[in-house]
Motif scaffolding. Structure first.
Motif, PDB file in Angstrom:
ATOM      1  N   ALA A   9       0.835  -1.210   0.000  1.00  0.00           N
ATOM      2  CA  ALA A   9       0.000   0.000   0.000  1.00  0.00           C
ATOM      3  C   ALA A   9       0.867   1.257   0.000  1.00  0.00           C
ATOM      4  O   ALA A   9       0.582   2.223  -0.719  1.00  0.00           O
ATOM      5  CB  ALA A   9      -0.930   0.000   1.202  1.00  0.00           C
ATOM      6  N   ALA A  10       1.927   1.257   0.789  1.00  0.00           N
ATOM      7  CA  ALA A  10       2.840   2.409   0.805  1.00  0.00           C
ATOM      8  C   ALA A  10       3.530   2.555  -0.548  1.00  0.00           C
ATOM      9  O   ALA A  10       3.657   3.670  -1.066  1.00  0.00           O
ATOM     10  CB  ALA A  10       3.865   2.259   1.921  1.00  0.00           C
ATOM     11  N   ASP A  11       3.959   1.434  -1.136  1.00  0.00           N
ATOM     12  CA  ASP A  11       4.621   1.488  -2.446  1.00  0.00           C
ATOM     13  C   ASP A  11       3.696   2.081  -3.511  1.00  0.00           C
ATOM     14  O   ASP A  11       4.126   2.868  -4.353  1.00  0.00           O
ATOM     15  CB  ASP A  11       5.083   0.104  -2.886  1.00  0.00           C
ATOM     16  CG  ASP A  11       6.250  -0.415  -2.063  1.00  0.00           C
ATOM     17  OD1 ASP A  11       6.849   0.358  -1.288  1.00  0.00           O
ATOM     18  OD2 ASP A  11       6.555  -1.619  -2.207  1.00  0.00           O
ATOM     19  N   ALA A  12       2.413   1.717  -3.473  1.00  0.00           N
ATOM     20  CA  ALA A  12       1.455   2.248  -4.445  1.00  0.00           C
ATOM     21  C   ALA A  12       1.284   3.757  -4.266  1.00  0.00           C
ATOM     22  O   ALA A  12       1.247   4.509  -5.251  1.00  0.00           O
ATOM     23  CB  ALA A  12       0.111   1.527  -4.302  1.00  0.00           C
ATOM     24  N   LEU A  13       1.184   4.214  -3.022  1.00  0.00           N
ATOM     25  CA  LEU A  13       1.060   5.658  -2.775  1.00  0.00           C
ATOM     26  C   LEU A  13       2.332   6.380  -3.202  1.00  0.00           C
ATOM     27  O   LEU A  13       2.266   7.453  -3.813  1.00  0.00           O
ATOM     28  CB  LEU A  13       0.748   5.924  -1.308  1.00  0.00           C
ATOM     29  CG  LEU A  13       0.634   7.395  -0.914  1.00  0.00           C
ATOM     30  CD1 LEU A  13      -0.437   8.125  -1.732  1.00  0.00           C
ATOM     31  CD2 LEU A  13       0.357   7.524   0.578  1.00  0.00           C
ATOM     32  N   ILE A  14       3.477   5.803  -2.898  1.00  0.00           N
ATOM     33  CA  ILE A  14       4.750   6.411  -3.292  1.00  0.00           C
ATOM     34  C   ILE A  14       4.819   6.548  -4.816  1.00  0.00           C
ATOM     35  O   ILE A  14       5.214   7.599  -5.334  1.00  0.00           O
ATOM     36  CB  ILE A  14       5.936   5.599  -2.735  1.00  0.00           C
ATOM     37  CG1 ILE A  14       6.006   5.773  -1.216  1.00  0.00           C
ATOM     38  CG2 ILE A  14       7.253   6.013  -3.389  1.00  0.00           C
ATOM     39  CD1 ILE A  14       6.899   4.762  -0.503  1.00  0.00           C
ATOM     40  N   ALA A  15       4.402   5.517  -5.556  1.00  0.00           N
ATOM     41  CA  ALA A  15       4.412   5.583  -7.019  1.00  0.00           C
ATOM     42  C   ALA A  15       3.506   6.711  -7.519  1.00  0.00           C
ATOM     43  O   ALA A  15       3.876   7.459  -8.433  1.00  0.00           O
ATOM     44  CB  ALA A  15       3.983   4.243  -7.613  1.00  0.00           C
ATOM     45  N   SER A  16       2.347   6.856  -6.895  1.00  0.00           N
ATOM     46  CA  SER A  16       1.434   7.942  -7.271  1.00  0.00           C
ATOM     47  C   SER A  16       2.052   9.311  -6.980  1.00  0.00           C
ATOM     48  O   SER A  16       1.988  10.227  -7.805  1.00  0.00           O
ATOM     49  CB  SER A  16       0.113   7.784  -6.518  1.00  0.00           C
ATOM     50  OG  SER A  16      -0.737   8.883  -6.757  1.00  0.00           O
TER      51      SER A  16
ATOM     52  N   GLU B 269      -3.943  13.662   0.243  1.00  0.00           N
ATOM     53  CA  GLU B 269      -4.480  12.425  -0.335  1.00  0.00           C
ATOM     54  C   GLU B 269      -5.504  11.714   0.555  1.00  0.00           C
ATOM     55  O   GLU B 269      -6.067  10.696   0.150  1.00  0.00           O
ATOM     56  CB  GLU B 269      -3.332  11.455  -0.651  1.00  0.00           C
ATOM     57  CG  GLU B 269      -2.252  12.025  -1.551  1.00  0.00           C
ATOM     58  CD  GLU B 269      -2.762  12.374  -2.938  1.00  0.00           C
ATOM     59  OE1 GLU B 269      -3.580  11.610  -3.494  1.00  0.00           O
ATOM     60  OE2 GLU B 269      -2.343  13.424  -3.461  1.00  0.00           O
ATOM     61  N   GLY B 270      -5.707  12.202   1.789  1.00  0.00           N
ATOM     62  CA  GLY B 270      -6.657  11.555   2.690  1.00  0.00           C
ATOM     63  C   GLY B 270      -6.096  10.312   3.378  1.00  0.00           C
ATOM     64  O   GLY B 270      -6.840   9.518   3.950  1.00  0.00           O
ATOM     65  N   VAL B 271      -4.788  10.147   3.308  1.00  0.00           N
ATOM     66  CA  VAL B 271      -4.094   9.037   3.957  1.00  0.00           C
ATOM     67  C   VAL B 271      -2.847   9.583   4.625  1.00  0.00           C
ATOM     68  O   VAL B 271      -2.461  10.732   4.394  1.00  0.00           O
ATOM     69  CB  VAL B 271      -3.709   7.929   2.947  1.00  0.00           C
ATOM     70  CG1 VAL B 271      -4.953   7.253   2.384  1.00  0.00           C
ATOM     71  CG2 VAL B 271      -2.842   8.483   1.836  1.00  0.00           C
TER      72      VAL B 271
END
Length: 129
Positions: free
Chosen positions: A12-19, A100-102
């Protein structure tokens, strides 16, 4: 035996980092020492946070994003593997995920004795400067 990583990240962190990388370009993290935003992992555009001689490189996550921590805080956490995760909620004031709400959070576990021995044998971590 190769030493265990001092820093990890969840999918989940990796996906947010990519975004965030698509929006802001290369990134970096600094694990804050508890001042304004508690002890939250802070995400910045690469180079926006000035890393100095009192900062320790924990390692890299998400395909090469460096994660730094202050030397004094590292002394407390040296026997701990840190994992950056993401959860719903308000992000830290200066960290890029804020809108981002996270928010990024830290999860951790204590290294076992064999892991500590391997880390010690590998030598000291890299300092900034």
């Amino acid at each position: 035996m190769e030493p265990p990583p001092r820093i990890r990240s969840t999918a989940a962190a990796d996906a947010l980092i990519a975004s965030l990388e698509r929006q802001h370009g290369p990134l970096m993290f600094h694990q804050s020492g508890g001042c304004c935003d508690g002890s939250a992992p802070m995400c910045y555009p690469a180079g926006e946070f000035r890393v100095g001689g009192q900062d320790i490189l924990l390692g890299h996550i998400a395909d090469g994003v460096p994660v730094w921590i202050g030397a004094a805080q590292f002394d407390y956490w040296r026997h701990t593997q840190v994992t950056i995760d993401v959860v719903p909620g308000r992000g830290a004031g200066f960290s890029l995920e804020g809108p981002e709400g996270v928010r990024f959070i830290i999860r951790s576990r204590i290294f076992d004795d064999a892991e500590v021995d391997t880390l010690d044998a590998a030598g000291p971590p890299t300092r900034g400067g």
